[in-house]
Design a protein around this motif. Structure first.
Motif, mmCIF file in Angstrom:
data_model
loop_
_atom_site.group_PDB
_atom_site.id
_atom_site.type_symbol
_atom_site.label_atom_id
_atom_site.label_comp_id
_atom_site.label_asym_id
_atom_site.label_seq_id
_atom_site.Cartn_x
_atom_site.Cartn_y
_atom_site.Cartn_z
ATOM 1 N N GLU A 286 0.839 -1.195 0.000
ATOM 2 C CA GLU A 286 0.000 0.000 0.000
ATOM 3 C C GLU A 286 0.877 1.249 0.000
ATOM 4 O OE1 GLU A 286 -3.345 0.487 -0.059
ATOM 5 O OE2 GLU A 286 -3.659 -1.662 -0.393
ATOM 6 N N VAL A 287 0.521 2.209 -0.865
ATOM 7 C CA VAL A 287 1.236 3.480 -0.939
ATOM 8 C C VAL A 287 0.217 4.609 -0.943
ATOM 9 C CG1 VAL A 287 3.172 2.458 -2.194
ATOM 10 C CG2 VAL A 287 1.284 3.508 -3.463
ATOM 11 N N ALA A 288 0.697 5.839 -0.796
ATOM 12 C CA ALA A 288 -0.197 6.991 -0.784
ATOM 13 C C ALA A 288 -0.843 7.201 -2.153
ATOM 14 C CB ALA A 288 0.578 8.240 -0.388
ATOM 15 N N GLU A 289 -2.065 7.707 -2.136
ATOM 16 C CA GLU A 289 -2.740 8.044 -3.387
ATOM 17 C C GLU A 289 -1.995 9.160 -4.108
ATOM 18 O OE1 GLU A 289 -5.513 7.038 -5.012
ATOM 19 O OE2 GLU A 289 -6.002 5.402 -3.633
ATOM 20 N N PRO A 290 -1.963 9.133 -5.435
ATOM 21 C CA PRO A 290 -1.321 10.222 -6.182
ATOM 22 C C PRO A 290 -2.035 11.549 -5.951
ATOM 23 C CG PRO A 290 -1.748 8.318 -7.591
ATOM 24 C CD PRO A 290 -2.489 8.084 -6.316
ATOM 25 N N LYS A 291 -1.278 12.631 -5.947
ATOM 26 C CA LYS A 291 -1.850 13.971 -5.844
ATOM 27 C C LYS A 291 -2.077 14.519 -7.245
ATOM 28 C CE LYS A 291 0.208 15.045 -1.356
ATOM 29 N NZ LYS A 291 1.066 15.986 -0.580
ATOM 30 N N LEU A 292 -3.215 15.200 -7.426
ATOM 31 C CA LEU A 292 -3.561 15.761 -8.722
ATOM 32 C C LEU A 292 -3.109 17.213 -8.797
ATOM 33 C CD1 LEU A 292 -7.106 14.588 -9.853
ATOM 34 C CD2 LEU A 292 -4.961 14.432 -11.091
ATOM 35 N N PHE A 293 -2.164 17.486 -9.685
ATOM 36 C CA PHE A 293 -1.679 18.849 -9.857
ATOM 37 C C PHE A 293 -2.436 19.494 -11.014
ATOM 38 C CE2 PHE A 293 1.013 15.504 -11.498
ATOM 39 C CZ PHE A 293 1.146 15.792 -12.845
ATOM 40 N N PRO A 294 -2.396 20.828 -11.149
ATOM 41 C CA PRO A 294 -3.099 21.480 -12.257
ATOM 42 C C PRO A 294 -2.639 20.931 -13.604
ATOM 43 C CG PRO A 294 -2.414 23.104 -10.645
ATOM 44 C CD PRO A 294 -1.772 21.808 -10.235
ATOM 45 N N GLY A 295 -3.605 20.749 -14.505
ATOM 46 C CA GLY A 295 -3.278 20.254 -15.832
ATOM 47 C C GLY A 295 -2.964 18.778 -15.874
ATOM 48 N N SER A 296 -3.522 18.005 -14.942
ATOM 49 C CA SER A 296 -3.244 16.571 -14.907
ATOM 50 C C SER A 296 -4.540 15.782 -14.774
ATOM 51 C CB SER A 296 -2.314 16.225 -13.735
ATOM 52 O OG SER A 296 -2.982 16.392 -12.501
ATOM 53 N N VAL A 297 -4.436 14.476 -15.014
ATOM 54 C CA VAL A 297 -5.579 13.584 -14.841
ATOM 55 C C VAL A 297 -5.156 12.412 -13.971
ATOM 56 C CG1 VAL A 297 -6.657 14.199 -17.027
ATOM 57 C CG2 VAL A 297 -5.032 12.311 -16.964
ATOM 58 N N LEU A 298 -6.086 11.894 -13.195
ATOM 59 C CA LEU A 298 -5.855 10.688 -12.413
ATOM 60 C C LEU A 298 -6.434 9.517 -13.186
ATOM 61 C CD1 LEU A 298 -4.793 9.515 -9.731
ATOM 62 C CD2 LEU A 298 -7.120 9.760 -8.817
ATOM 63 N N VAL A 299 -5.587 8.548 -13.494
ATOM 64 C CA VAL A 299 -5.981 7.419 -14.335
ATOM 65 C C VAL A 299 -6.039 6.152 -13.508
ATOM 66 C CG1 VAL A 299 -5.357 6.008 -16.340
ATOM 67 C CG2 VAL A 299 -4.927 8.479 -16.359
ATOM 68 N N GLU A 300 -7.170 5.456 -13.577
ATOM 69 C CA GLU A 300 -7.261 4.109 -13.024
ATOM 70 C C GLU A 300 -6.590 3.175 -14.031
ATOM 71 O OE1 GLU A 300 -10.732 0.937 -12.906
ATOM 72 O OE2 GLU A 300 -11.111 2.594 -11.521
ATOM 73 N N VAL A 301 -5.523 2.522 -13.604
ATOM 74 C CA VAL A 301 -4.692 1.753 -14.522
ATOM 75 C C VAL A 301 -5.367 0.433 -14.896
ATOM 76 C CG1 VAL A 301 -2.441 0.679 -14.878
ATOM 77 C CG2 VAL A 301 -2.615 2.785 -13.521
ATOM 78 N N LYS A 302 -5.627 0.271 -16.184
ATOM 79 C CA LYS A 302 -6.128 -0.998 -16.700
ATOM 80 C C LYS A 302 -4.984 -1.874 -17.195
ATOM 81 C CE LYS A 302 -10.568 -0.097 -16.221
ATOM 82 N NZ LYS A 302 -11.418 -0.868 -15.263
ATOM 83 N N ALA A 303 -3.935 -1.250 -17.734
ATOM 84 C CA ALA A 303 -2.783 -1.979 -18.241
ATOM 85 C C ALA A 303 -1.598 -1.032 -18.316
ATOM 86 C CB ALA A 303 -3.068 -2.573 -19.613
ATOM 87 N N ALA A 304 -0.398 -1.574 -18.090
ATOM 88 C CA ALA A 304 0.826 -0.768 -18.122
ATOM 89 C C ALA A 304 1.929 -1.585 -18.778
ATOM 90 C CB ALA A 304 1.233 -0.351 -16.707
ATOM 91 N N GLY A 305 2.428 -1.109 -19.902
ATOM 92 C CA GLY A 305 3.453 -1.832 -20.636
ATOM 93 C C GLY A 305 4.787 -1.863 -19.906
ATOM 94 N N VAL A 306 5.504 -2.973 -20.061
ATOM 95 C CA VAL A 306 6.852 -3.128 -19.512
ATOM 96 C C VAL A 306 7.849 -2.822 -20.623
ATOM 97 C CG1 VAL A 306 8.504 -4.749 -18.501
ATOM 98 C CG2 VAL A 306 6.070 -4.886 -17.895
ATOM 99 N N ASN A 307 8.857 -2.010 -20.304
ATOM 100 C CA ASN A 307 9.902 -1.670 -21.256
ATOM 101 C C ASN A 307 11.269 -1.903 -20.625
ATOM 102 O OD1 ASN A 307 8.300 -0.297 -23.547
ATOM 103 N ND2 ASN A 307 7.521 0.691 -21.705
#
Length: 306
Positions: A20-41
Motif C-alpha cells: 500500500e502506498v499513498a494516493e497520487p496527488k492531482l496537480f493542475p493540468g493533470s488527470v488521475l488514471v485508473e490503470v487498466k494496463a501498463a506496458g513493460v519496457n
C-alpha cells in the motif's frame, strides 16, 4: 492504493514488492488514471538498476513503469481536455523517477495523454505508448520514406515491429533483421526478413538488391552493418547507440507527447497498426516481467494488469 515498488537501486527483480502506498496527488493540468494496463519496457528495469542515475533523480521508494492505459477517474484544476470516464493512454514519464504506472492509479500531465483507440484492447493500448512513440520518432527523423528501402535492426521486437508497420504505412519497402522463428511474423507485418548474425550485411545487400536508403536501429551494436549497407547520403538513426551521431546518424530519446500518441491512434483506426501482446502479469508478477524483458527473447509486449 496498491503498487509495485522498490526502495533503492537494485539489479535483483525480486526486490520489487507490492504494498500500500499513498494516493497520487492531482496537480493542475493533470488527470488521475485508473490503470487498466501498463506496458513493460527495458528502461524500467534499467532505471531500477541505476543505469539512468546520471540523467534522472530517483525519489525512493520508486513505483516503476512509464506506459499506461486506463480510465480517467478525476481531473486536476484547469484540465478541460479530459473528463471522468474518458478512456486514455499515455507515455507517463516524469522529470523524476518516482510515481510510475505499475500501480492501481497514476497521475499524468494532460500534455502526455491521448485517447485510447477503440481498436485496441486495454493490454494492447497499455503496451503502445513508449514503444510506438519511439518508433514514430525514429522514422520521423529519417524523412520521407515513400518508395524508400528501409532496414530495421531488431524488427520483431516491441519497438521494431511497430516501426515496420508504420514504415509500411508510409510506403516504404522494409527489410527487417530477426531470428528465423520470427521471419513469418515479419512477413505478416509487410517486411522482408533477414537472419541476423555473421554475414548479415551481405544478406541484406542481396535481399535489397544493393544499398538501402535508410536504417532504423532498435537493438544497438549494429553500426558497422549499418554503414556497410547504407547508400551514400542515406539516413540512419538508433535508440541504443549514441555513437551513430559521430557517423552522420541521429540518436533518439523519445519524449512524452500526447500529440504523437494521437498520430499512432490514427494509424490504429485506419487498420495500419496493431500491438502484439506476448504476456500479461499482475502487480505481483513485475519481477517475472522484468526477468522476461531482460532475457531479450520476447516477441511483442509484456504488460502489467493491476
Amino acid at each position: 492504493m496498491r503498487a509495485a515498488v522498490y526502495d533503492d537501486y537494485t539489479r535483483d527483480p525480486g526486490d520489487v514488492t507490492v504494498r500500500e502506498v499513498a494516493e497520487p496527488k492531482l496537480f493542475p493540468g493533470s488527470v488521475l488514471v485508473e490503470v487498466k494496463a501498463a506496458g513493460v519496457n527495458p528502461v524500467d528495469w534499467k532505471a531500477m538498476a541505476g543505469y539512468l542515475d546520471s540523467i534522472i533523480t530517483p525519489i525512493f521508494p520508486v513505483i516503476p513503469g512509464w506506459d499506461v492505459a486506463g480510465v480517467v477517474v478525476a481531473v486536476g484544476p484547469d484540465t478541460p481536455e479530459y473528463a471522468v470516464g474518458d478512456e486514455v493512454m499515455a507515455y507517463a514519464r516524469k522529470d523524476m523517477l518516482a510515481d510510475g504506472t505499475f500501480a492501481e492509479r497514476v497521475a499524468v500531465p494532460a500534455r502526455s495523454v491521448a485517447r485510447k483507440p477503440a481498436g485496441l484492447s486495454w493490454e494492447q493500448a497499455g503496451g503502445l505508448p513508449l514503444a510506438g512513440a519511439t518508433a514514430l520518432r525514429v522514422l520521423d527523423s529519417l524523412g520521407d520514406l515513400d518508395g524508400a528501402t528501409l532496414l530495421v535492426h531488431g524488427a520483431a521486437g516491441g519497438v521494431g515491429s511497430l516501426a515496420v508497420q508504420i514504415a509500411v504505412a508510409r510506403g516504404a519497402r522494409v527489410i527487417g533483421t530477426a531470428s528465423e522463428p520470427n521471419h513469418e511474423y515479419l512477413r505478416s507485418l509487410g517486411a522482408e526478413p533477414v537472419t541476423y548474425g555473421d554475414g548479415v550485411a551481405d544478406r541484406i545487400l542481396s535481399v535489397a538488391g544493393g544499398p538501402v536508403d535508410a536504417v532504423a536501429d532498435f537493438v544497438g551494436g549494429q553500426l558497422d552493418t549499418t554503414l556497410a549497407v547504407l547508400r551514400d547520403g542515406g539516413r540512419h538513426a538508433s535508440i541504443a547507440d549514441g555513437s551513430v551521431a559521430e557517423h552522420g546518424g541521429r540518436y533518439i530519446w523519445v519524449r512524452p507527447d500526447g500529440a504523437e500518441l494521437d498520430r499512432l491512434a490514427e494509424l490504429v483506426d485506419r487498420g495500419q497498426l496493431t500491438v502484439e501482446v506476448a504476456q500479461t502479469f499482475p502487480l505481483e508478477g513485475v519481477a517475472d516481467a522484468f526477468r522476461a524483458s531482460a532475457s531479450g527473447h520476447t516477441r511483442g509486449k509484456l504488460v502489467i494488469v493491476p
